[in-house]
Design a protein around this motif. Structure first.
Motif, PDB file in Angstrom:
ATOM      1  N   TRP A   1       0.735  -1.098   0.171  1.00 42.53           N
ATOM      2  CA  TRP A   1      -0.199   0.155  -0.044  1.00 42.53           C
ATOM      3  C   TRP A   1       0.843   1.226  -0.104  1.00 42.53           C
ATOM      4  O   TRP A   1       0.669   2.143  -0.707  1.00 42.53           O
ATOM      5  N   PHE A   2       1.837   1.204   0.956  1.00 42.06           N
ATOM      6  CA  PHE A   2       2.667   2.503   0.910  1.00 42.06           C
ATOM      7  C   PHE A   2       3.648   2.847  -0.215  1.00 42.06           C
ATOM      8  O   PHE A   2       4.112   3.780  -0.677  1.00 42.06           O
ATOM      9  N   VAL A   3       4.196   1.555  -0.685  1.00 43.98           N
ATOM     10  CA  VAL A   3       4.931   1.598  -2.144  1.00 43.98           C
ATOM     11  C   VAL A   3       4.139   1.841  -3.292  1.00 43.98           C
ATOM     12  O   VAL A   3       4.616   2.617  -4.014  1.00 43.98           O
ATOM     13  N   VAL A   4       3.210   1.026  -3.493  1.00 40.56           N
ATOM     14  CA  VAL A   4       2.640   1.069  -4.727  1.00 40.56           C
ATOM     15  C   VAL A   4       1.170   1.775  -4.883  1.00 40.56           C
ATOM     16  O   VAL A   4       1.131   2.600  -5.678  1.00 40.56           O
ATOM     17  N   GLY A   5       0.416   1.556  -3.799  1.00 35.88           N
ATOM     18  CA  GLY A   5      -1.038   1.871  -3.948  1.00 35.88           C
ATOM     19  C   GLY A   5      -1.024   3.581  -3.532  1.00 35.88           C
ATOM     20  O   GLY A   5      -2.059   4.208  -4.107  1.00 35.88           O
ATOM     21  N   ARG A   6      -0.254   3.820  -2.463  1.00 42.03           N
ATOM     22  CA  ARG A   6      -0.618   5.250  -2.072  1.00 42.03           C
ATOM     23  C   ARG A   6       0.138   6.590  -2.923  1.00 42.03           C
ATOM     24  O   ARG A   6       1.177   6.296  -3.130  1.00 42.03           O
ATOM     25  N   GLY A   7      -0.722   7.084  -3.526  1.00 43.98           N
ATOM     26  CA  GLY A   7      -0.184   8.030  -4.555  1.00 43.98           C
ATOM     27  C   GLY A   7      -0.338   9.563  -4.112  1.00 43.98           C
ATOM     28  O   GLY A   7      -0.971   9.623  -3.059  1.00 43.98           O
ATOM     29  N   ARG A   8       0.319  10.370  -4.810  1.00 45.88           N
ATOM     30  CA  ARG A   8       0.033  11.878  -4.442  1.00 45.88           C
ATOM     31  C   ARG A   8      -1.215  12.254  -5.089  1.00 45.88           C
ATOM     32  O   ARG A   8      -1.907  11.762  -5.953  1.00 45.88           O
ATOM     33  N   ALA A   9      -1.636  13.349  -4.454  1.00 50.31           N
ATOM     34  CA  ALA A   9      -2.966  13.833  -4.724  1.00 50.31           C
ATOM     35  C   ALA A   9      -2.870  14.325  -6.176  1.00 50.31           C
ATOM     36  O   ALA A   9      -1.605  15.196  -6.324  1.00 50.31           O
ATOM     37  N   ARG A  10      -3.753  14.165  -6.868  1.00 55.34           N
ATOM     38  CA  ARG A  10      -3.658  14.631  -8.529  1.00 55.34           C
ATOM     39  C   ARG A  10      -4.208  16.170  -8.179  1.00 55.34           C
ATOM     40  O   ARG A  10      -5.383  16.282  -7.556  1.00 55.34           O
ATOM     41  N   PRO A  11      -3.632  17.057  -8.934  1.00 53.28           N
ATOM     42  CA  PRO A  11      -4.117  18.658  -8.744  1.00 53.28           C
ATOM     43  C   PRO A  11      -5.780  18.455  -9.510  1.00 53.28           C
ATOM     44  O   PRO A  11      -5.929  17.801 -10.674  1.00 53.28           O
ATOM     45  N   GLN A  12      -6.671  19.150  -8.818  1.00 56.21           N
ATOM     46  CA  GLN A  12      -7.819  19.255  -9.529  1.00 56.21           C
ATOM     47  C   GLN A  12      -7.802  20.403 -10.238  1.00 56.21           C
ATOM     48  O   GLN A  12      -7.349  21.814  -9.745  1.00 56.21           O
ATOM     49  N   ASN A  13      -8.281  20.320 -11.361  1.00 58.78           N
ATOM     50  CA  ASN A  13      -8.536  21.528 -12.369  1.00 58.78           C
ATOM     51  C   ASN A  13      -9.860  22.317 -11.998  1.00 58.78           C
ATOM     52  O   ASN A  13     -10.690  22.193 -13.105  1.00 58.78           O
TER      53      ASN A  13
END
Length: 135
Positions: free
Chosen positions: A54-66
């Motif tokens: 989860w911490f290596v693969v699954g948890r991503g950075r927040a994508r910027p909302q347009n």
């Protein structure tokens, strides 16, 4: 040996619980790979390995909302407004004042139509001279 295994087991259980809570509380925009419910299942069924995945693969950075930003909230727009110098504004105000003074000096406004003439003093009917005298 028990002195080492007991703290290690408590540390792994704390990491497992933290992984489950972190996965469950993250917004759907921060999940990579598979969906949020499937990540929770992976973390619950594979306690330590699932948490590491989860911490290596699954948890991503927040994508910027347009999201639309109003002009008064947009720093680029506000910066472009500052490019107009005060000297330019003063020059524009001076020209407008000159135009207004020129308009005032011209006289009555032609758009308002003819202005009524004041009555001649001593006459009861100012239109009598135009109609002619009735005898």
């Amino acid at each position: 040996m028990v002195r080492i295994l007991l703290p290690l087991a408590l540390l792994l259980i704390a990491f497992w619980v933290y992984s489950i809570v972190d996965c469950a509380l993250q917004s759907p925009t921060r999940h990579r790979g598979v969906s949020k419910p499937l990540w929770i299942v992976i973390v619950v069924l594979l306690p330590v390995i699932g948490g590491l995945m989860w911490f290596v693969v699954g948890r991503g950075r927040a994508r910027p909302q347009n999201a639309f930003r109003a002009p008064d909230d947009n720093p680029d727009f506000l910066g472009s407004l500052r490019s107009v110098s005060i000297a330019d504004q003063d020059e524009r105000i001076r020209r407008l004042e000159e135009e207004l003074a020129a308009l005032d000096a011209e006289g009555p406004d032609p758009d308002r139509g003819p202005q009524p003439h004041p009555p001649v003093s001593g006459d009861d009917d100012p239109d009598e001279h135009r109609r002619g005298s009735v005898a």
